[in-house]
Structure formats: structure tokens, C-alpha cells
Motif scaffolding. Structure first.
Motif, short mmCIF file in Angstrom:
data_model
loop_
_atom_site.label_atom_id
_atom_site.label_comp_id
_atom_site.label_asym_id
_atom_site.label_seq_id
_atom_site.Cartn_x
_atom_site.Cartn_y
_atom_site.Cartn_z
N PRO A 87 1.02 -1.18 -0.20
CA PRO A 87 -0.22 -0.13 0.13
C PRO A 87 0.53 1.38 0.26
CG PRO A 87 -0.93 -1.54 1.26
CD PRO A 87 0.30 -1.73 0.78
N ALA A 88 2.04 1.34 0.48
CA ALA A 88 2.85 2.54 0.48
C ALA A 88 3.24 3.29 -0.85
CB ALA A 88 4.06 1.80 1.52
N THR A 89 2.98 2.13 -2.01
CA THR A 89 3.29 2.29 -3.66
C THR A 89 1.94 2.49 -4.12
OG1 THR A 89 2.97 0.57 -4.11
CG2 THR A 89 5.33 0.85 -3.23
N TYR A 90 1.10 3.01 -3.44
CA TYR A 90 -0.79 3.41 -3.43
C TYR A 90 -0.53 5.39 -4.11
CZ TYR A 90 -1.76 -1.53 -3.73
OH TYR A 90 -1.99 -2.72 -3.79
N GLY A 91 0.06 5.62 -2.62
CA GLY A 91 0.20 6.74 -2.85
C GLY A 91 -0.82 7.35 -1.82
N ALA A 92 -1.58 8.84 -2.38
CA ALA A 92 -2.62 9.33 -1.27
C ALA A 92 -3.40 8.23 -1.19
CB ALA A 92 -3.02 11.17 -1.41
N LEU A 93 -4.22 7.67 -2.11
CA LEU A 93 -5.09 5.94 -1.76
C LEU A 93 -4.70 5.26 -1.31
CD1 LEU A 93 -7.00 7.20 -5.68
CD2 LEU A 93 -7.12 8.12 -3.42
N GLY A 94 -3.46 5.38 -1.45
CA GLY A 94 -2.67 3.91 -0.23
C GLY A 94 -3.38 3.88 0.76
N MET A 95 -3.52 5.19 1.54
CA MET A 95 -3.29 5.71 2.96
C MET A 95 -4.81 5.79 3.27
SD MET A 95 -1.51 8.88 4.94
CE MET A 95 -3.21 10.37 3.92
N LEU A 96 -5.53 6.26 2.30
CA LEU A 96 -6.70 6.87 2.83
C LEU A 96 -8.28 6.02 2.62
CD1 LEU A 96 -6.65 10.61 1.30
CD2 LEU A 96 -6.25 10.17 3.82
N TRP A 97 -7.76 4.68 1.75
CA TRP A 97 -8.47 3.65 1.35
C TRP A 97 -8.06 2.78 2.49
CZ3 TRP A 97 -9.11 3.13 -4.62
CH2 TRP A 97 -9.67 4.05 -5.24
N VAL A 98 -8.95 2.53 3.36
CA VAL A 98 -8.59 1.81 4.47
C VAL A 98 -9.07 0.54 4.74
CG1 VAL A 98 -7.67 1.64 7.34
CG2 VAL A 98 -7.96 4.04 5.68
N PRO A 99 -8.64 -0.73 4.47
CA PRO A 99 -9.31 -2.01 4.43
C PRO A 99 -9.50 -1.98 6.17
CG PRO A 99 -7.35 -2.53 3.17
CD PRO A 99 -6.72 -0.36 4.62
N GLN A 100 -10.27 -3.83 5.87
CA GLN A 100 -10.31 -3.70 7.62
C GLN A 100 -9.87 -4.02 8.44
OE1 GLN A 100 -12.73 -7.81 8.13
NE2 GLN A 100 -14.61 -6.95 8.57
N ALA A 101 -9.90 -3.45 9.40
CA ALA A 101 -8.49 -3.18 10.63
C ALA A 101 -6.98 -2.80 10.64
CB ALA A 101 -8.24 -4.84 11.45
N GLN A 102 -6.81 -2.77 9.21
CA GLN A 102 -5.29 -1.74 9.55
C GLN A 102 -5.49 -0.71 9.44
OE1 GLN A 102 -3.91 -1.83 5.34
NE2 GLN A 102 -4.41 -4.35 5.25
N ALA A 103 -6.66 -0.15 10.27
CA ALA A 103 -6.72 1.30 10.78
C ALA A 103 -7.16 1.30 12.60
CB ALA A 103 -7.87 2.05 10.71
N LEU A 104 -6.24 -0.30 13.35
CA LEU A 104 -6.40 0.10 14.45
C LEU A 104 -4.65 0.01 14.97
CD1 LEU A 104 -7.70 -3.42 14.65
CD2 LEU A 104 -9.46 -0.88 15.34
N GLU A 105 -4.31 0.46 14.22
CA GLU A 105 -2.81 1.02 14.74
C GLU A 105 -2.41 2.11 13.93
OE1 GLU A 105 0.19 -1.68 14.78
OE2 GLU A 105 -0.59 -3.25 15.81
N VAL A 106 -2.16 3.53 15.04
CA VAL A 106 -1.73 4.19 14.36
C VAL A 106 0.03 4.70 12.95
CG1 VAL A 106 -0.81 6.89 15.08
CG2 VAL A 106 -2.43 5.80 16.25
N THR A 107 -0.34 4.74 11.99
CA THR A 107 0.92 4.85 11.22
C THR A 107 1.91 5.66 10.86
OG1 THR A 107 -0.03 3.50 9.51
CG2 THR A 107 0.88 1.68 11.22
N ALA A 108 2.64 6.02 9.89
CA ALA A 108 2.94 6.83 8.94
C ALA A 108 2.66 6.48 7.65
CB ALA A 108 5.11 7.29 10.22
N PRO A 109 2.25 7.51 7.77
CA PRO A 109 2.40 7.62 5.94
C PRO A 109 3.72 7.67 5.12
CG PRO A 109 2.88 9.75 6.52
CD PRO A 109 2.73 9.35 8.00
N GLY A 110 3.07 7.52 3.73
CA GLY A 110 4.33 6.48 2.57
C GLY A 110 4.94 7.85 2.01
N ASN A 111 6.46 7.22 1.27
CA ASN A 111 7.13 8.18 0.98
C ASN A 111 6.68 8.80 0.64
OD1 ASN A 111 9.04 7.24 2.56
ND2 ASN A 111 10.33 5.72 0.76
N ILE A 112 5.87 8.56 -0.51
CA ILE A 112 4.58 9.98 -1.73
C ILE A 112 4.31 10.38 -0.68
CG2 ILE A 112 3.68 9.10 -3.53
CD1 ILE A 112 3.90 6.82 -3.98
N VAL A 113 2.74 10.10 -0.20
CA VAL A 113 2.17 11.22 0.70
C VAL A 113 2.99 12.20 1.34
CG1 VAL A 113 0.36 11.54 2.30
CG2 VAL A 113 0.76 9.45 0.88
#
Length: 876
Positions: free
Chosen positions: A133-159
Motif C-alpha cells: 500500500p505504500a506504493t499506492y500514494g495518497a489513496l493507499g493511505m486513505l482507502w483503509v481495509p478492515q482492521a488496518q486502522a487499528l494502529e497509528v502508522t506513518a504515511p508512505g514516502n509518496i504522501v
């Protein structure tokens, strides 16, 4: 600017084996509420596949798109808007993969479509197996699959780079100046010649050409060296093969195994005479033991003579008296051993006889039991034939059962006949003539007097010169026709089942039902009559019993009337076993006692011999012993005697083993092993001769091709290619170093971005956690939250709090990306599952406000939690 999804269509994608279309998505808040396992997470995965996974990829993620167990092509089609422009993407994976992107610039397919989509959404090519998902850019961070928002993570390089570009002017860093941009642009141009955006070496260009040249040159040099090494190895292998052939021929010429085989063949005869050999080995062992005892006794006498020089005179009388006493004990001990040995032999003979009697008795009992079982089987076979005859008759009767439907038809026909007859009688005219009936005819026939007659149709009666016409009612004729039809149906039905009337049919059915019960009883009797009989290897069932009886010969054996008691024979054997054990114990004790007496007598004899002479003649005794012919080399003789005794003991053990365990099959297997080894040696010699011929052919073929010169030239070319590659490697490393230095400088400046990022995120977090301060790291990842002066690491917070912070920080980053004009939308799969009611209401308010700036799509199974929101609701 917000990215607006309008229409989503899936086919053959995971659980959606049939086409699915989702339409009517609005610009603001959209909620899809469906039960678990209805495919909500699959829809989000399909969106990510349509936008970010290349159509031609065959990685593990793409393979998972196909429905389980089906070889089909997953297809996805998405219509969306970015600003005022409308776009459409259609992708198909795995089978005949293809992609088509339609937008303001027209239609594009294949790699051009992928590149256009990549430039539009600002992501990079993903080369991982499971999707990054880090290669997906902004939408990779904002389109959040099930349970992947349960931990606070840093945005990818692109974002992160996009956010830093947004904040550069705000923080006033010099890294974003014009000079930096010119230098960075030039370095990026050079960097792109050598490196991919992800930091991997470019797969095309002059650097790749140099790598290819170096690889090809190395491969050519390696191939040349390999051929040269192969030629040299062929020389070595040829010499090795010749050496092995010589060794093998020497081994084949060795007659040791032939002698062993001859010994084994002879051992077959030896096995038959094992008992005689055992006696011989016992005699040999006894002779060697006696000789060893004699030599050791001589040695002991010599030592005793020397030791008794001083004490011989004083002890002679006492020793003589003791020896006289021991003489009687020795004779008694030897007699006791002889008697114990005879008793042991007799006990062993009795045990052997008891064993033989038990074996014979068991055989006779088994034979008697088998005869009894055979007689029982013959009797049961006779009963079986009788029962099968009865079963056949019962089945014939049972098969004559008339179906209930036919009986019902017969009963219906019988009722119809009665009803028709009643109708005929009700509508017919009855006439009867009494008295003189001369010249009266009915239908041209004389009328019988005093007999009533029923008329159902028009009838003419001649009365002298006149005719009387009687016309009954019209219903009488129809009733008679119905009666005739009923009689005809009944006659056909009775004829079909071969019965004369309904009563006969009922009687026949009663008989058939009784026969069915009889069949079940007889089948049970047959099953009980034909059980399995292990003694005769007889399986259960009548067929097995018939086959057994048919295979038995007539019983002409004379019955064995002798009473055989296996228990008595067994007790007799146990008694003989006990007697053998007792005899062995007595024999061993007698031998032990004798040995103790002999052990006492042996030193006394030596002492007596030494004490017989006085002290002055003791040295002469020693000289006399040493002068004996067998004293010379006594130590070596004792060692040799011990070796001979040990070898005799080994041979005796082998003889005992051969006498009890010699097996012709084992000897034959050993012979076969020797033969197989000889055959394998011949085969190996043939293989070596073929290998030698092949090596000689290779040497003759390759020897004149100048492989050494070719290898040297290839090595020179490889060195030149390597040097050229080293120069380009240094250039690439220098360019990368420059870029890394600039990136470090920019990263240093990026640390100043943390303040603006924290300020923007605090706008949202302040509503949920009043007075809280957010702490971000250099990667713009939220690390901790400070509340009431207490700092808490995000990883230690509850899952609900972590999920809420993850959603709020994503909203903050989304707002920054909107400021930069990037296409942004928010999709949350099963969000806020760990939130309490109060925070859930507050988070839904924040999401409603965010939906005024961007499209927000919630995928959830909880209708109650989101029922109150004003949103566009979409059903699958």
C-alpha cells in the motif's frame, strides 16, 4: 480536489462469481451497510486492484482475485470524477489481461493506460508479491481495509513528499529554493539514468547495457573456462576411470568371494551335521582349556616354588593332611557332578518328549475340532437347502401381491357395478304374466310364466293378433349402459390380475402379505444358520457355506475316540520344564562346589610340591621346574593357549548357533548376495569401459579447438566489461550519494514540518481529546499523545483510541493533500469498531464534516451505529 467514485462493476472477482454493479454513489458521505461476509471488503480490494495493481501481473495478490477453484478472468470497471473531468477504467486479470482508461485525453490501453493512471493519481509501480500500500500514494493511505486502522502508522514516502512540498513555503526552508530545484532537477535526471524511484537499479539504459555486457562477458568467460575445465576434467576422469577399472578388475580377479561362496555351499551340508560339529567343537574347546589350565598351573607352581623356599619345611605336614581330606571331597564332588549331569540329560529328554506329546495332542485336538466343524457345516448346509426351498416358495407367493392401487380400482369398480345395478332397477319396468300365456311372445320369443322380467328399453309383446308396446323411462337405458361399462371395466381389471372376483383378490393379497413375513423370517433363519467359522476359514453367508461343502471331499476318516487332554499335556510339559530348571541348578551348584574344592586343592598341591623339599633343596626345585621342556617360552605358550582357547570358544559358539539357528534360506541369500555383487562388478566394469570410451571421444573432439586461447580471450573481454561497469557503478553511486545528501538536507528541513502537521491534526484531535498535544517523528508518524502533562506512546493506548487517532491523522493528511490539489477520497472498511457510544457520535460528526470537503465511503455491518447519519445509502 476530491475524487468522486460514481460506479463500480465486478465480475468473477473472489466471491462475486456473478456480475455485481454498484451505482448511485454521491459526492459527500456514502454508507454501504451489509451483513458480514456479504463482500464489502472484497469491493474495497477490487477498487485497489483496479487503480494500483497492473493488469499483466501474475503475482500472488493477482492470483487471489480469481474465485476459489475456478480458472476465470477477474474483471473490474470503475467510473469516477476528478474535478470536472470524468474518467473510466476497465481491467481484466490473469486470462487475456487487459486495461483501458478513458478520460479527457481520450482512450488508452495497455502500458500507456497504466502510466496515465499512475500519473493521474500519483502512485508508483508495485513490484511486490502481496501488494504494498505504500506504493499506492495518497489513496493507499486513505482507502483503509478492515482492521488496518487499528494502529497509528506513518504515511508512505509518496504522501510524505507531497505533504512536505505543501508545507515548504509555510516553514520557509531554503531546501525548496530555485537553486535547490535546479540542482535537484539535474541530479534527478542523472539519477533516473541509473536508479528507479524506489531506489533500485534501472533495468534499461547504458548502465543496464554495461551490466548486460559484463554479465554476458562473464558468462562467456565462464562458459569458456567451463569447457576448458570440462576438457581437463575429462583427462582426470579418464585416468580415474582407468584406475577404477584396474582396481575393479583386480577385485574381480580376487577369489576370496568365490571361496566364501564355496564355503557357504559347503555350509549347507554343514548345517545338516551341525550337532556332530557341535560335539567336535566342545571337545576341541575342552582340550584347549585343559592345555591352558596345565600351562597356567605350571606357571603357578613355579611362582609357588619360589615363594615356598622359606616356609616349605614348616607347612609340609599340614598341607599333606589337608590334601588327604580334600581328596575325598574331590571324589565326592566329581561323582556329584556326574550324577547331576545325568539327571540334567534325563530331564531334558523328558522335556523334549513332553513337548512332542503336546504338539501331537494339539494337532489331534485341532483335527477333531475341524472334523466337528465340517460335520456341523454339512448339517447346516442340509438345513440351508431346505430353508432356501421354503424361501423360494414364499417369495413366489409374496410377488403375487396385488398393488393397493389395483385393489382400490377393483373396489371402486365393484361399487360402480352396485350403483349401476341400483340405477337400472330404479328406472326399469318390471312385468310378470300369470295364468295362460299361449300365443304371447316378447321380442319374438315365448314369455316364461311366473317369472318377473325387467325391461330397460322399448319392448313389443305379441298378444294374439295385437302387439303391446312398453316404453320404460329413458334413464333405464343409460343406467343399463353404465352397468355394462362397469362390468366391462371390472372384467378387464380382474383378467389383468388373474382373479375371478374382488374376494379372490383380497384372499390373494392376504396370502402374499403372510408370505412376505415368512420371507423375512426365513432370511433371518438363513443368516443365523450361516455364521462365519474361523476354524474352517469360512466367511459368513449361505454362498460361502455352499462353496465350502461343495469343495469338501467325502468324510472317510475314522473318528478319533481317544480322550486327549491338552491341559494335562501342558501341565506335563510345565513339570518337565521345572525339572530341567531344577536339574540345571543342581548341576551348576555341583560344578561350582567342585571348582571350589579344586581351587582349594590346586594351591595346596603347589605348596606341597614346594614344601616337599627342604629349604636347602628349594632352589633345586625351581631349577628343576625351569629345566622342564615346556617351561621355555611359557609366557608365550600361555598367551598362545589363551588365544587358542578363545578361538575354540568362538568356534564352539558358532557351532551352537549353527546347530540351533542354521537356516538354508539365509545361506542361499548370502550366496545370492555374492552372485549379485559379482554381477554388479561385471556391470560396473562395462560402465567404466563405456566411460573411458566416452572420455576418449570427448578429448579427441575438444582437444583441437584451442579452448585455452578462447578462455583467455573471454577473460580479457570480461575484465574490460567489468572495468566499464565499475566506472558506471561509481557514477551511479556518486549520483545516488548526491541525491541522498539532498534528501538528508530536505529531511532535516522536514523536521520543521512536524509543527504544521501537528497543528493541522490537532484541529481534529482537540475535539476528541481536549488539551492533548500530538508528537510526530521525522517520518510524520504519530508517536505519542500528551494529556495532562503525561505522555503516552500510541502503542500503549487502547485499540479504540488508536483507531480513532489513525482516522483523525488520515483526515489531517487528506486536508493537506487537498490543499495541494491532489485527488483525494476516504474509504473506511468497518470503522470505529472499538469506539464507545460517546466517541462514536463525535467521530461520525467529524466524518460528516469531512464529507463536505471530499467523498467519504463507509463500509459497515452495523446499521444501528450509522443509522442517524444523513448520507447516500447504497445496497449491494
Amino acid at each position: 480536489m476530491s475524487l468522486q467514485l460514481r460506479r463500480i462493476s465486478l465480475n468473477n472477482f473472489r466471491k462475486f462469481r456473478e456480475p455485481l454493479t454498484i451505482e448511485g454513489l454521491g459526492e459527500g458521505l456514502n454508507i454501504i451497510i451489509e451483513p458480514n461476509e456479504s463482500g464489502k471488503s472484497t469491493i474495497l480490494e477490487a477498487l485497489r486492484a483496479a487503480f494500483f495493481v497492473r493488469h499483466a501481473t501474475k503475482n500472488q495478490l493477482a492470483q487471489s482475485f480469481a474465485p476459489y477453484g475456478e480458472a476465470v478472468a477477474p474483471e473490474i470497471e470503475v467510473s469516477f470524477d476528478i474535478g470536472a473531468d470524468s474518467w473510466k477504467i476497465a481491467k481484466r486479470f490473469l486470462k487475456s489481461p487487459q486495461v483501458e482508461v478513458t478520460g479527457p485525453q481520450g482512450r488508452a490501453q495497455g502500458e500507456e493506460a497504466e502510466n496515465r493512471l499512475q500519473a493521474l493519481l500519483g502512485f508508483v509501480k508495485d513490484s511486490s508479491q502481496r501488494g504494498d500500500p505504500a506504493t499506492y500514494g495518497a489513496l493507499g493511505m486513505l482507502w483503509v481495509p478492515q482492521a488496518q486502522a487499528l494502529e497509528v502508522t506513518a504515511p508512505g514516502n509518496i504522501v510524505r513528499n507531497s505533504i512536505q512540498a505543501t508545507l515548504e513555503a509555510e516553514v520557509g526552508t531554503i531546501v525548496g529554493g530555485a537553486a535547490y530545484e535546479r540542482v535537484r532537477k539535474r541530479i534527478d535526471e542523472q539519477y533516473e539514468l541509473y536508479w528507479t524511484p524506489g531506489g533500485k537499479a534501472q533495468s534499461k539504459g547504458r548502465w543496464q547495457a554495461a551490466r548486460d555486457r559484463d554479465q554476458q562477458a562473464r558468462q562467456a568467460a565462464a562458459d569458456a573456462t567451463t569447457r576448458l575445465d570440462a576438457l581437463e576434467k575429462s583427462f582426470c576422469d579418464l585416468e580415474t576411470a582407468r584406475g577404477r577399472l584396474k582396481v575393479l578388475e583386480r577385485e574381480l580377479a580376487d577369489e576370496t568371494e568365490l571361496e566364501q561362496r564355496a564355503d557357504l555351499v559347503q555350509a549347507l551340508e554343514v548345517a545338516k551335521a551341525a550337532a556332530q560339529i557341535l560335539e567336535t567343537r566342545k571337545a576341541e574347546h575342552e582340550n584347549f582349556s585343559t592345555n591352558l589350565d596345565r600351562l597356567e598351573d605350571l606357571h603357578a607352581q613355579h611362582e609357588a616354588a619360589r615363594a615356598a623356599l622359606m616356609a616349605a619345611s614348616a607347612t609340609f605336614a599340614a598341607i599333606t593332611a589337608n590334601r588327604e581330606q580334600l581328596t575325598g571331597q574331590l571324589e565326592a564332588g566329581r561323582t556329584k557332578v556326574t550324577e547331576a549331569k545325568a539327571a540334567l540329560d534325563q530331564a531334558r529328554n523328558d522335556r523334549a518328549a513332553a513337548r512332542q506329546s503336546l504338539v501331537e495332542g494339539e494337532g489331534r485336538v485341532a483335527l477333531r475340532q475341524r472334523r466337528a466343524a465340517i460335520a456341523d457345516a454339512r448339517q447346516r448346509h442340509t438345513e440351508l437347502l431346505n430353508l432356501e426351498q421354503q424361501l423360494g416358495d414364499a417369495r413366489i407367493d409374496a410377488e403375487r401381491l396385488i398393488p393397493a392401487e389395483a385393489v382400490a380400482r377393483l373396489e371402486a369398480n365393484d361399487r360402480a357395478i352396485a350403483e349401476a345395478r341400483a340405477g337400472v332397477n330404479a328406472g326399469a319396468t318390471s312385468i310378470e304374466l300369470i295364468g295362460d300365456i299361449a300365443d304371447i311372445t316378447i321380442g319374438g320369443e315365448p314369455l316364461t310364466p311366473n317369472i318377473p322380467r325387467t325391461l330397460t328399453g322399448e319392448t313389443q309383446i305379441a298378444l294374439g293378433g295385437g302387439i303391446l308396446v312398453i316404453r320404460p323411462p329413458a334413464t333405464a337405458a343409460s343406467a343399463e349402459a353404465s352397468l355394462a361399462a362397469a362390468f366391462e371395466r371390472q372384467a378387464l381389471e380382474l383378467a389383468e390380475w388373474d382373479v375371478v372376483d374382488l374376494a379372490a383378490a383380497r384372499t390373494r393379497n392376504d396370502t402374499a402379505r403372510d408370505a412376505q413375513g415368512t420371507v423375512q423370517v426365513l432370511e433371518s433363519k438363513i443368516a443365523g444358520l450361516t455364521p462365519a467359522q474361523p476354524l474352517l476359514d469360512l466367511a459368513a453367508g449361505p454362498d460361502a457355506l455352499k462353496l465350502l461343502v461343495a469343495s469338501l471331499a467325502p468324510d472317510s476318516a475314522t473318528p478319533d475316540d481317544d480322550a486327549i487332554s491338552v491341559d494335562q499335556l501342558t501341565r506335563r510339559l510345565e513339570e518337565t520344564e521345572t525339572a530341567v530348571v531344577r536339574a540345571e541348578t543342581m548341576h551348576d551348584q555341583a560344578v561350582k562346589d567342585l571348582r571350589e574344592i579344586e581351587d582349594k586343592d590346586r594351591p595346596l598341591a603347589a605348596e606341597q610340591a614346594g614344601a616337599e623339599r627342604d629349604q636347602t633343596n628349594a632352589s633345586d626345585r625351581v631349577a628343576q621346574i625351569e629345566g622342564r621342556p615346556d617351561f621355555t617360552g611359557l609366557a608365550d605358550a600361555i598367551v598362545k593357549a589363551r588365544e587358542d582357547a578363545a578361538q575354540a570358544a568362538v568356534k564352539l559358539a558358532e557351532a551352537k548357533r549353527d546347530a540351533t539357528a542354521h537356516d538354508v534360506q539365509v545361506i542361499n541369500r548370502k550366496i545370492d548376495t555374492i552372485d549379485s555383487r559379482a554381477k554388479a562388478g561385471q556391470t560396473r566394469r562395462s560402465d567404466l569401459e563405456k566411460d573411458i570410451a566416452r572420455f576418449e571421444a570427448i578429448i579427441e573432439s575438444e582437444g583441437g579447438k584451442g579452448l585455452a586461447s578462447v578462455a583467455a580471450a573471454a577473460a580479457e573481454e570480461a575484465d574490460a566489461a567489468t572495468q566499464a561497469l565499475v566506472r558506471l557503478d561509481e557514477e551511479a553511486a556518486t549520483i545516488k550519494l548526491l541525491k541522498d545528501v539532498l534528501d538528508e538536507a530536505r529531511a532535516e528541513a522536514a523536521r520543521t514540518f512536524v509543527g504544521p502537521v501537528a497543528q493541522r491534526a490537532r484541529v481534529h484531535v482537540e475535539r476528541l481529546f481536549p488539551g492533548a498535544e500530538l508528537n510526530f517523528d521525522a517520518e510524520l508518524g504519530l508517536t505519542s499523545v500528551t494529556r495532562s502533562g503525561l505522555s503516552e506512546v500510541c502503542g500503549t493506548l487502547s485499540k479504540g483510541t488508536q483507531e480513532q487517532l489513525a482516522v483523525l491523522t488520515r483526515l489531517a493528511f487528506a486536508d493537506m493533500l487537498l490543499e495541494q490539489g491532489m485527488p483525494v477520497s476516504l474509504i473506511l472498511d468497518d470503522p470505529l469498531v472499538y469506539s464507545d457510544d460517546g466517541r462514536l457520535d463525535l467521530m461520525t460528526e467529524i466524518l460528516e464534516e469531512a464529507s463536505q470537503r471530499m467523498q467519504v465511503i463507509l463500509l459497515t455491518c452495523r446499521d444501528r451505529a450509522f443509522r442517524h447519519l444523513a448520507a447516500t445509502r447504497v445496497q449491494l
